[in-house]
Design a protein around this motif. Structure first.
Motif, mmCIF file in Angstrom:
data_model
loop_
_atom_site.group_PDB
_atom_site.id
_atom_site.type_symbol
_atom_site.label_atom_id
_atom_site.label_comp_id
_atom_site.label_asym_id
_atom_site.label_seq_id
_atom_site.Cartn_x
_atom_site.Cartn_y
_atom_site.Cartn_z
ATOM 1 N N MET A 1 29.613 -33.014 2.866
ATOM 2 C CA MET A 1 28.754 -32.508 3.910
ATOM 3 C C MET A 1 29.018 -31.011 4.074
ATOM 4 S SD MET A 1 28.612 -33.561 7.938
ATOM 5 C CE MET A 1 27.505 -34.915 7.717
ATOM 6 N N ARG A 2 27.981 -30.252 4.313
ATOM 7 C CA ARG A 2 28.104 -28.810 4.535
ATOM 8 C C ARG A 2 28.838 -28.541 5.851
ATOM 9 N NH1 ARG A 2 23.529 -25.253 2.527
ATOM 10 N NH2 ARG A 2 23.964 -24.167 4.459
ATOM 11 N N ILE A 3 29.620 -27.480 5.863
ATOM 12 C CA ILE A 3 30.430 -27.190 7.049
ATOM 13 C C ILE A 3 29.570 -26.789 8.242
ATOM 14 C CG2 ILE A 3 30.915 -24.780 6.470
ATOM 15 C CD1 ILE A 3 33.827 -25.426 7.519
ATOM 16 N N ASP A 4 28.453 -26.086 8.016
ATOM 17 C CA ASP A 4 27.600 -25.709 9.145
ATOM 18 C C ASP A 4 26.947 -26.944 9.773
ATOM 19 O OD1 ASP A 4 25.922 -26.066 6.939
ATOM 20 O OD2 ASP A 4 24.569 -24.441 7.500
ATOM 21 N N LEU B 1 28.204 -29.970 9.700
ATOM 22 C CA LEU B 1 29.290 -30.702 10.351
ATOM 23 C C LEU B 1 29.581 -30.134 11.743
ATOM 24 C CD1 LEU B 1 31.742 -32.807 9.883
ATOM 25 C CD2 LEU B 1 33.035 -30.700 9.653
ATOM 26 N N LEU B 2 29.695 -28.814 11.850
ATOM 27 C CA LEU B 2 30.008 -28.198 13.137
ATOM 28 C C LEU B 2 28.934 -28.495 14.176
ATOM 29 C CD1 LEU B 2 31.415 -24.743 12.010
ATOM 30 C CD2 LEU B 2 32.686 -26.762 12.737
ATOM 31 N N CYS B 3 27.694 -28.551 13.742
ATOM 32 C CA CYS B 3 26.600 -28.878 14.656
ATOM 33 C C CYS B 3 26.649 -30.352 15.047
ATOM 34 C CB CYS B 3 25.267 -28.528 14.004
ATOM 35 S SG CYS B 3 23.862 -28.862 15.076
ATOM 36 N N ALA C 1 26.132 -22.358 13.999
ATOM 37 C CA ALA C 1 27.248 -22.757 13.138
ATOM 38 C C ALA C 1 27.246 -21.927 11.862
ATOM 39 C CB ALA C 1 27.145 -24.239 12.809
ATOM 40 N N HIS C 2 26.070 -21.703 11.310
ATOM 41 C CA HIS C 2 25.933 -20.878 10.095
ATOM 42 C C HIS C 2 26.478 -19.478 10.352
ATOM 43 C CE1 HIS C 2 23.774 -18.126 7.373
ATOM 44 N NE2 HIS C 2 23.888 -19.118 6.499
ATOM 45 N N PRO D 1 30.249 -37.530 10.387
ATOM 46 C CA PRO D 1 29.204 -38.122 11.226
ATOM 47 C C PRO D 1 27.911 -38.297 10.435
ATOM 48 C CG PRO D 1 29.461 -35.808 11.735
ATOM 49 C CD PRO D 1 30.551 -36.158 10.754
ATOM 50 N N SER D 2 27.140 -39.300 10.809
ATOM 51 C CA SER D 2 25.868 -39.530 10.139
ATOM 52 C C SER D 2 24.718 -38.858 10.878
ATOM 53 C CB SER D 2 25.596 -41.029 10.015
ATOM 54 O OG SER D 2 25.597 -41.615 11.305
ATOM 55 N N ARG D 3 24.980 -38.460 12.129
ATOM 56 C CA ARG D 3 23.939 -37.804 12.934
ATOM 57 C C ARG D 3 24.600 -37.021 14.062
ATOM 58 N NH1 ARG D 3 22.111 -41.121 17.699
ATOM 59 N NH2 ARG D 3 23.833 -42.540 18.080
ATOM 60 N N ARG D 4 23.795 -36.237 14.770
ATOM 61 C CA ARG D 4 24.284 -35.560 15.969
ATOM 62 C C ARG D 4 24.070 -36.510 17.138
ATOM 63 N NH1 ARG D 4 25.222 -30.224 18.133
ATOM 64 N NH2 ARG D 4 24.627 -30.162 20.319
ATOM 65 N N GLY D 5 25.049 -37.315 17.394
ATOM 66 C CA GLY D 5 24.944 -38.329 18.434
ATOM 67 C C GLY D 5 25.575 -37.867 19.728
#
Length: 103
Positions: free
Chosen positions: A1-4, A6-8, A19-20, A65-69
């Motif tokens: 997963m991209r770090i940006d 992930l942070l979001c 995040a970017h 994470p699979s989503r921004r929950g």
């Protein structure tokens, strides 16, 4: 997963764009190395150092994470590693821990 991403999704930033910008500015570290590409991949077990408004936070990724929950779901994906937190020491085997003064 991209770090940006992930942070979001872990709710450290409100948007992926923020995040970017944080990553490209060179403020984020992955396993001790500075990250300057938002496309840098992260994996379970990585340690991230993040500058946040409340201070620097060091986390270990436990799951991706699979989503921004909801916040509780996001917090279950990482463990905070606080270098300044007191460490609870176990009493040597066979000894009882010392008791404090009576209250």
């Amino acid at each position: 997963m991209r770090i940006d991403k992930l942070l979001c999704q872990l709710r450290f930033t409100k948007t992926r764009g923020l995040a970017h910008d944080l990553v490209v500015a060179g403020h984020v570290r992955r396993n001790g190395a500075r990250v300057t590409r938002a496309s840098q991949l992260v994996a379970v077990g990585d340690t991230l150092t993040l500058p946040l408004p409340a201070g620097v936070r060091v986390i270990e990724l436990l799951a991706l994470p699979s989503r921004r929950g909801p916040p509780a779901e996001a917090q279950a994906c990482y463990r905070v590693l606080d270098p300044h937190a007191p460490v609870a020491l176990a009493a040597p085997s066979g000894q009882q821990p010392e008791e404090g003064p009576p209250q």
